[in-house]
Design an enzyme around this catalytic site. Structure first.
Site, short mmCIF file in Angstrom:
data_model
loop_
_atom_site.label_atom_id
_atom_site.label_comp_id
_atom_site.label_asym_id
_atom_site.label_seq_id
_atom_site.Cartn_x
_atom_site.Cartn_y
_atom_site.Cartn_z
N SER A 154 0.82 -1.24 0.09
CA SER A 154 -0.08 0.02 -0.06
C SER A 154 0.88 1.03 -0.05
O SER A 154 2.01 1.24 0.61
CB SER A 154 -0.88 0.11 1.40
OG SER A 154 -1.57 1.05 1.45
N TYR A 179 -1.69 -1.13 10.34
CA TYR A 179 -1.91 -0.94 8.85
C TYR A 179 -0.36 -0.73 8.25
O TYR A 179 -0.08 -1.54 7.57
CB TYR A 179 -2.89 -0.42 8.02
CG TYR A 179 -3.39 -0.64 6.82
CD1 TYR A 179 -3.80 -2.05 6.46
CD2 TYR A 179 -2.95 0.15 5.86
CE1 TYR A 179 -4.23 -1.85 5.04
CE2 TYR A 179 -3.18 0.19 4.58
CZ TYR A 179 -3.67 -1.05 4.24
OH TYR A 179 -3.87 -1.26 2.88
P1 NAD Z 1 -11.66 -6.01 0.67
O1 NAD Z 1 -11.90 -5.76 1.93
O2 NAD Z 1 -12.74 -5.40 -0.23
O3 NAD Z 1 -11.27 -7.28 0.24
C1 NAD Z 1 -10.31 -8.09 0.91
C2 NAD Z 1 -10.50 -9.57 0.89
O4 NAD Z 1 -9.60 -10.22 1.75
C3 NAD Z 1 -12.03 -9.94 1.19
O5 NAD Z 1 -12.71 -10.84 0.36
C4 NAD Z 1 -11.58 -10.71 2.77
O6 NAD Z 1 -12.71 -11.74 2.92
C5 NAD Z 1 -10.47 -11.36 2.25
N1 NAD Z 1 -9.50 -11.58 3.55
C6 NAD Z 1 -9.69 -10.85 4.83
N2 NAD Z 1 -9.19 -11.41 5.73
C7 NAD Z 1 -8.49 -12.62 5.12
C8 NAD Z 1 -7.85 -13.72 5.73
N3 NAD Z 1 -7.25 -13.70 7.09
N4 NAD Z 1 -7.41 -14.83 4.78
C9 NAD Z 1 -7.90 -14.72 3.45
N5 NAD Z 1 -8.50 -13.75 2.99
C10 NAD Z 1 -8.93 -12.69 3.94
O7 NAD Z 1 -10.27 -5.23 0.52
P2 NAD Z 1 -9.89 -4.39 -0.92
O8 NAD Z 1 -9.76 -3.16 -0.83
O9 NAD Z 1 -9.89 -5.12 -1.89
O10 NAD Z 1 -8.23 -5.01 -0.57
C11 NAD Z 1 -7.32 -5.83 -1.10
C12 NAD Z 1 -5.89 -5.34 -0.80
O11 NAD Z 1 -5.50 -4.25 -1.06
C13 NAD Z 1 -5.58 -5.57 0.74
O12 NAD Z 1 -4.40 -6.06 1.10
C14 NAD Z 1 -5.66 -4.14 1.06
O13 NAD Z 1 -4.81 -3.86 2.08
C15 NAD Z 1 -4.81 -3.39 -0.35
N6 NAD Z 1 -4.85 -2.14 -0.51
C16 NAD Z 1 -6.21 -1.64 -0.81
C17 NAD Z 1 -6.39 -0.26 -1.08
C18 NAD Z 1 -7.85 0.24 -1.53
O14 NAD Z 1 -7.88 1.47 -1.47
N7 NAD Z 1 -8.90 -0.33 -1.44
C19 NAD Z 1 -5.37 0.60 -1.19
C20 NAD Z 1 -4.19 0.05 -0.78
C21 NAD Z 1 -3.96 -1.42 -0.69
#
Ligand code: NAD
Length: 246
Positions: A137, A150
């Site tokens: 991130s 985080y």
């Molecule tokens: P989201 O919450 O929409 O999806 C996350 C998925 O991970 C979900 O399906 C959830 O059930 C699954 N998950 C949660 N805990 C888990 C576990 N212990 N084992 C397996 N699966 C698990 O989140 P997102 O926004 O799609 O984010 C995905 C990745 O991208 C994450 O690592 C997040 O930190 C990173 N990220 C997101 C953003 C953003 O703006 N959305 C920005 C930077 C980084």
């Protein structure tokens, strides 16, 4: 058929990654504790003629990760690509941060990345090739108040990526990470930022490209890293519409 494993592939960015790999001809294996969303995603892939499987697994559990890799190898074959996308957020005033909450975020985001990488790399090493992409991130590079767990977990992923790239190169395995900025998913939509039009507009203006990111922006980059970037390893690719250079 090449095989891609996507953790947290049931929804959000992970779902877009799973779909992108399936559309590129990979058999896709998703690990996610959200059974309903996981099954929906593989049905979607199958409806498009792709091959996909879902495993109910928590990436912070060594037993679950071992099960995921065992079932994947048995049903699709050993992975060619692994995307460590599973992650959870956590925002709390630092003076109130509880050690157990800090540990949980580190366990899912950082230990989960290590466990899945190790399990997949054992299978990749046996065939002499593979590509791992870790989703970090921009919070690894710049912070907002009250995001210590985080930020630490994502900073750890960047360092873990460097270390694994150095260790696994000898087996023909490349390891990179991608650091997304704001991406429109569940987290973003439900955050205070999106609910407040001023914040939402501020977020858009923060990006030189004039918009926040979409899950496909990250999915396409993961695919490129695995399929086409044969001389790239140990890198952190910041995909944020230019937010961090502004
Ligand atoms: P989201 O919450 O929409 O999806 C996350 C998925 O991970 C979900 O399906 C959830 O059930 C699954 N998950 C949660 N805990 C888990 C576990 N212990 N084992 C397996 N699966 C698990 O989140 P997102 O926004 O799609 O984010 C995905 C990745 O991208 C994450 O690592 C997040 O930190 C990173 N990220 C997101 C953003 C953003 O703006 N959305 C920005 C930077 C980084």
């Amino acid at each position: 058929m090449a095989v891609a494993c996507v953790s947290g592939g049931a929804q959000g960015i992970g779902r877009a990654i799973a779909l992108a790999f399936a559309r590129a001809g990979y058999g896709v294996s998703i690990a996610d504790p959200d059974r309903q969303a996981g099954l929906e995603t593989i049905q979607w892939i199958r409806a498009e003629g792709g091959d996909a499987m879902y495993v109910n697994a928590d990436v912070s559990s060594p037993d679950d990760v071992a099960k995921w890799m065992r079932l994947t190898e048995a049903e699709l074959g050993p992975p060619d690509a692994l995307v460590n996308n599973a992650g959870i957020g956590h925002t709390v005033p630092f003076l109130e941060l509880k050690p157990e909450d800090f540990d949980r975020v580190l366990a899912v985001n950082l230990r989960g990345t290590m466990l899945c990488s190790q399990a997949a790399a054992r299978l990749m090493a046996a065939k002499g090739s593979g590509s791992i992409v870790n989703i970090a991130s921009t919070r690894a590079l710049m912070s907002e108040p009250d995001s210590e767990s985080y930020a630490a977990s994502k900073g750890g992923i960047v360092s873990l990526t460097h270390a694994m790239a150095v260790s696994l190169g000898r087996y023909g395995i490349r390891v990179n990470c991608i650091s997304p900025g704001w991406i429109e998913t569940r987290d973003w939509q439900y955050s205070e930022r999106a609910e407040t039009p001023v914040h939402s507009e501020r977020d858009r203006l923060q990006h030189p490209v004039g918009r926040v990111g979409r899950p496909d922006d990250i999915a396409e980059a993961c695919l490129f890293m695995c399929r086409s970037a044969g001389f790239v390893t140990g890198q952190n690719w910041v995909i944020d519409g230019g937010m961090t250079i502004k």
